[in-house]
Design a protein around this motif. Structure first.
Motif, mmCIF file in Angstrom:
data_model
loop_
_atom_site.group_PDB
_atom_site.id
_atom_site.type_symbol
_atom_site.label_atom_id
_atom_site.label_comp_id
_atom_site.label_asym_id
_atom_site.label_seq_id
_atom_site.Cartn_x
_atom_site.Cartn_y
_atom_site.Cartn_z
ATOM 1 N N GLU A 14 -4.230 -2.709 -2.033
ATOM 2 C CA GLU A 14 -3.699 -2.877 -0.675
ATOM 3 C C GLU A 14 -2.978 -1.617 -0.206
ATOM 4 O OE1 GLU A 14 -4.437 -5.170 1.399
ATOM 5 O OE2 GLU A 14 -5.441 -6.496 -0.004
ATOM 6 N N ASN A 17 -5.706 0.731 0.841
ATOM 7 C CA ASN A 17 -6.260 0.285 2.121
ATOM 8 C C ASN A 17 -5.326 0.631 3.279
ATOM 9 O OD1 ASN A 17 -8.530 -0.736 0.864
ATOM 10 N ND2 ASN A 17 -7.760 -2.822 0.793
ATOM 11 N N ALA A 18 -4.020 0.441 3.076
ATOM 12 C CA ALA A 18 -3.050 0.758 4.130
ATOM 13 C C ALA A 18 -3.040 2.254 4.427
ATOM 14 C CB ALA A 18 -1.663 0.278 3.722
ATOM 15 N N GLN A 21 -6.187 3.044 6.417
ATOM 16 C CA GLN A 21 -6.040 2.591 7.807
ATOM 17 C C GLN A 21 -5.090 3.488 8.588
ATOM 18 O OE1 GLN A 21 -4.835 -1.500 7.632
ATOM 19 N NE2 GLN A 21 -6.942 -2.237 7.658
ATOM 20 N N ALA A 22 -4.004 3.902 7.947
ATOM 21 C CA ALA A 22 -3.058 4.802 8.612
ATOM 22 C C ALA A 22 -3.741 6.129 8.925
ATOM 23 C CB ALA A 22 -1.826 5.019 7.733
ATOM 24 N N LYS A 24 -6.905 6.596 9.565
ATOM 25 C CA LYS A 24 -7.793 6.386 10.715
ATOM 26 C C LYS A 24 -7.007 6.364 12.016
ATOM 27 C CE LYS A 24 -11.383 3.858 8.256
ATOM 28 N NZ LYS A 24 -11.998 2.548 8.025
ATOM 29 N N GLU A 25 -5.862 5.679 12.012
ATOM 30 C CA GLU A 25 -5.058 5.614 13.238
ATOM 31 C C GLU A 25 -4.498 6.981 13.602
ATOM 32 O OE1 GLU A 25 -1.015 3.596 14.981
ATOM 33 O OE2 GLU A 25 -2.235 2.408 13.604
ATOM 34 N N VAL A 62 3.760 4.771 11.059
ATOM 35 C CA VAL A 62 2.391 4.259 11.074
ATOM 36 C C VAL A 62 2.045 3.676 9.710
ATOM 37 C CG1 VAL A 62 -0.046 4.935 11.232
ATOM 38 C CG2 VAL A 62 1.582 5.778 12.915
ATOM 39 N N LEU A 63 2.404 4.406 8.652
ATOM 40 C CA LEU A 63 2.121 3.947 7.296
ATOM 41 C C LEU A 63 2.859 2.648 6.980
ATOM 42 C CD1 LEU A 63 0.774 4.473 4.549
ATOM 43 C CD2 LEU A 63 2.835 5.737 3.915
ATOM 44 N N LYS A 66 1.184 -0.305 8.611
ATOM 45 C CA LYS A 66 -0.049 -0.695 7.910
ATOM 46 C C LYS A 66 0.267 -1.397 6.592
ATOM 47 C CE LYS A 66 -2.608 0.925 11.102
ATOM 48 N NZ LYS A 66 -3.224 0.028 12.049
ATOM 49 N N LYS A 69 1.366 -4.966 7.409
ATOM 50 C CA LYS A 69 0.225 -5.817 7.757
ATOM 51 C C LYS A 69 -0.554 -6.254 6.528
ATOM 52 C CE LYS A 69 -0.883 -4.582 12.481
ATOM 53 N NZ LYS A 69 -1.893 -4.007 13.376
ATOM 54 N N ARG A 70 -0.546 -5.427 5.496
ATOM 55 C CA ARG A 70 -1.290 -5.726 4.274
ATOM 56 C C ARG A 70 -0.411 -6.411 3.236
ATOM 57 N NH1 ARG A 70 -5.948 -5.177 3.452
ATOM 58 N NH2 ARG A 70 -7.341 -4.145 4.842
#
Length: 162
Positions: A14, A17-18, A21-22, A24-25, A62-63, A66, A69-70
């Motif tokens: 996780e 993954n976070a 995702q961070a 990408k954002e 941002v991190l 994410k 959320k995870r």
């Protein structure tokens, strides 16, 4: 004899993954265009990059969003390291993902269990603390006590044996 282990282990899948995702954002946000802002994960160490203190704080925000959320607890991250300059005005900050109970916390847990007068014993085994006792109710009371005593660490209980 009933027992359980007290551990401190994040879900590294996780966390990865976070971080992805961070990344990408950060890559798609307008305020990060043309900058060196990014987040990387190697083993159990996060590295954040930015052009200024403010931008480094934005990458951290941002991190953290994410990670939240995870369902990764922010207490797994050791953010005590100061940002360091890496050339020009660019900065990087290392963040360690904590895994395993450190010696001080383990001793604190062990002493709290001994002082509680519950009929259980706590033994430090590497980076875990094993608690054994004769009754299941005593073990559950010990779990509640440990959660209260070590509130600054996101401890979990595994390997519950009856």
């Amino acid at each position: 004899m009933p027992s359980f282990d007290t551990v401190l282990e994040p879900n590294l899948v996780e966390v990865r993954n976070a971080v992805d995702q961070a990344g990408k954002e950060i890559g798609t946000r307008f305020d990060f265009k043309g900058t060196s802002a990014r987040a990387e994960l190697k083993d159990k160490e996060l590295t954040l990059y930015g052009d200024s203190d403010f931008q480094l704080a934005q990458v951290m925000d941002v991190l953290m969003a994410k990670l939240t959320k995870r369902s990764v607890d922010a207490r797994f991250l050791d953010t005590s390291a100061k940002p360091e300059k890496i050339g020009g005005d660019k900065l990087k900050q290392k963040i360690v993902v904590k895994a395993g109970i450190d010696g001080d916390t383990a001793k604190k847990i062990q002493q709290a269990v001994k002082a509680s007068k519950l009929k259980v014993q706590a033994a430090i085994q590497g980076d875990t603390v094993r608690v054994t006792g004769a009754k299941r109710d005593d073990l559950q009371a010990a779990m509640a006590l440990i959660k209260k005593e070590a509130a600054d660490a996101p401890l979990t209980f595994t390997n519950f044996r009856d």
